[in-house]
Write a protein that holds these residues in place. Sequence first.
Motif, mmCIF file in Angstrom:
data_model
loop_
_atom_site.group_PDB
_atom_site.id
_atom_site.type_symbol
_atom_site.label_atom_id
_atom_site.label_comp_id
_atom_site.label_asym_id
_atom_site.label_seq_id
_atom_site.Cartn_x
_atom_site.Cartn_y
_atom_site.Cartn_z
ATOM 1 N N SER A 124 0.854 -1.193 0.000
ATOM 2 C CA SER A 124 0.000 0.000 0.000
ATOM 3 C C SER A 124 0.888 1.241 0.000
ATOM 4 C CB SER A 124 -0.876 -0.018 1.260
ATOM 5 O OG SER A 124 -1.321 1.279 1.572
ATOM 6 N N PRO A 125 0.369 2.339 -0.550
ATOM 7 C CA PRO A 125 1.130 3.592 -0.448
ATOM 8 C C PRO A 125 1.200 4.068 0.997
ATOM 9 C CG PRO A 125 -0.765 3.820 -1.952
ATOM 10 C CD PRO A 125 -0.884 2.492 -1.290
ATOM 11 N N GLY A 126 0.321 3.587 1.850
ATOM 12 C CA GLY A 126 0.301 3.988 3.264
ATOM 13 C C GLY A 126 1.474 3.384 4.030
ATOM 14 N N ALA A 127 1.712 3.933 5.214
ATOM 15 C CA ALA A 127 2.884 3.517 5.994
ATOM 16 C C ALA A 127 2.802 2.056 6.424
ATOM 17 C CB ALA A 127 3.013 4.414 7.216
ATOM 18 N N LEU A 128 1.599 1.558 6.699
ATOM 19 C CA LEU A 128 1.483 0.190 7.221
ATOM 20 C C LEU A 128 1.442 -0.872 6.124
ATOM 21 C CD1 LEU A 128 -1.019 0.693 10.199
ATOM 22 C CD2 LEU A 128 1.478 0.573 10.251
ATOM 23 N N GLY A 129 1.303 -0.454 4.892
ATOM 24 C CA GLY A 129 1.392 -1.406 3.779
ATOM 25 C C GLY A 129 0.235 -2.386 3.676
ATOM 26 N N GLY A 130 -0.889 -2.070 4.316
ATOM 27 C CA GLY A 130 -2.018 -3.005 4.261
ATOM 28 C C GLY A 130 -1.975 -4.024 5.384
ATOM 29 N N LEU A 131 -1.145 -3.754 6.372
ATOM 30 C CA LEU A 131 -0.943 -4.693 7.493
ATOM 31 C C LEU A 131 -2.260 -5.108 8.179
ATOM 32 C CD1 LEU A 131 1.117 -6.048 9.468
ATOM 33 C CD2 LEU A 131 1.061 -3.931 10.790
ATOM 34 N N ARG A 132 -3.199 -4.137 8.308
ATOM 35 C CA ARG A 132 -4.456 -4.449 9.029
ATOM 36 C C ARG A 132 -5.238 -5.557 8.339
ATOM 37 N NH1 ARG A 132 -8.030 0.559 9.546
ATOM 38 N NH2 ARG A 132 -7.385 0.796 7.380
ATOM 39 N N SER A 133 -5.110 -5.638 7.004
ATOM 40 C CA SER A 133 -5.904 -6.643 6.283
ATOM 41 C C SER A 133 -5.285 -8.035 6.364
ATOM 42 C CB SER A 133 -6.029 -6.259 4.807
ATOM 43 O OG SER A 133 -4.748 -6.325 4.192
ATOM 44 N N LEU A 134 -3.989 -8.099 6.702
ATOM 45 C CA LEU A 134 -3.318 -9.400 6.630
ATOM 46 C C LEU A 134 -3.944 -10.420 7.573
ATOM 47 C CD1 LEU A 134 0.513 -8.833 6.147
ATOM 48 C CD2 LEU A 134 -1.198 -9.557 4.502
ATOM 49 N N ALA A 135 -4.327 -9.969 8.786
ATOM 50 C CA ALA A 135 -4.928 -10.904 9.740
ATOM 51 C C ALA A 135 -6.239 -11.454 9.167
ATOM 52 C CB ALA A 135 -5.182 -10.207 11.067
ATOM 53 N N LEU A 136 -6.976 -10.579 8.466
ATOM 54 C CA LEU A 136 -8.264 -11.018 7.904
ATOM 55 C C LEU A 136 -8.062 -11.921 6.689
ATOM 56 C CD1 LEU A 136 -9.858 -7.537 8.352
ATOM 57 C CD2 LEU A 136 -10.651 -9.626 9.477
ATOM 58 N N THR A 137 -7.085 -11.587 5.871
ATOM 59 C CA THR A 137 -6.779 -12.458 4.716
ATOM 60 C C THR A 137 -6.360 -13.837 5.224
ATOM 61 O OG1 THR A 137 -6.016 -10.520 3.507
ATOM 62 C CG2 THR A 137 -5.399 -12.656 2.604
ATOM 63 N N SER A 157 4.556 2.427 1.972
ATOM 64 C CA SER A 157 5.082 3.438 1.026
ATOM 65 C C SER A 157 5.452 2.762 -0.290
ATOM 66 C CB SER A 157 6.309 4.142 1.620
ATOM 67 O OG SER A 157 5.995 4.680 2.887
ATOM 68 N N ALA A 158 4.556 1.905 -0.763
ATOM 69 C CA ALA A 158 4.910 0.990 -1.856
ATOM 70 C C ALA A 158 5.119 1.695 -3.183
ATOM 71 C CB ALA A 158 3.840 -0.102 -1.991
ATOM 72 N N GLY A 159 4.635 2.947 -3.288
ATOM 73 C CA GLY A 159 4.859 3.705 -4.518
ATOM 74 C C GLY A 159 6.342 3.918 -4.792
#
Length: 193
Positions: A124-137, A157-159
């Motif tokens: 993700s372009p965000g600082a956490l990189g989508g970390l919150r979704s990983l537990a749900l995935t 900051s994946a951009g």
Amino acid sequence: MTNTHHLLILVGSSRRGSLNRQLAENVASIASAQGLRTTLPDIRALDIPIMDQDLEATEGIPAGARQLRQVLEDADALIVCSPEYNGFPTPLLKNALDWMSRPDGDIAGLDAFRGKPALALSASPGALGGLRSLALTRQLLDNLGMLVMPEKLSVGSAGKAFNADGSLANERQQHTLSQAISTLTDRLRRLQS
Ligand SMILES: Cc1cc2nc3c(=O)[nH]c(=O)nc-3n(C[C@H](O)[C@H](O)[C@H](O)COP(=O)(O)O)c2cc1C
């Protein structure tokens, strides 16, 4: 002769220039360098409709979903690279997995998933990189009967995270990814022996 393991890599975004697609291509390149075979489809190109049980009752499983399920049947493991949308894996990914989980003629639902190792990654372009979704995935993959690997990576900051050759500029992250794929291969070897 060694058996070539096959990884299915599913990307939760079909956006042009998708960061998660870049991550998936990096995974495919690492896997290929480690002697693995990969399939990296574009879910949107498979034209899978939104889950609709009336449609399922009248027309059965959409061809695109059946095709993906067949690839997963042939694969030894699944790797998911998905953005998070409001902290959840994307509808594109969830919808494809939902269709793939349905019974189809003589094939029981979840047959293609059960007992196979799975790895969840995000960018993700965000600082956490989508970390919150990983537990749900990971929970979703677990609910589908997969053996979810403890390794995970969210690329923030994946951009600006990728080198021109597609690898991650952060060497520690690139190493983590490479290690996660070799651990997955070790797991596959152990499962087969
Ligand atoms: C509906 C929606 C919700 C989003 N929610 C989040 C979020 O919760 N966390 C986050 O880091 N980025 C969020 N984003 C931004 C995405 O991470 C960003 O668009 C990313 O580039 C999408 O992945 P892709 O580049 O693989 O297409 C959201 C984007 C959309 C469209």
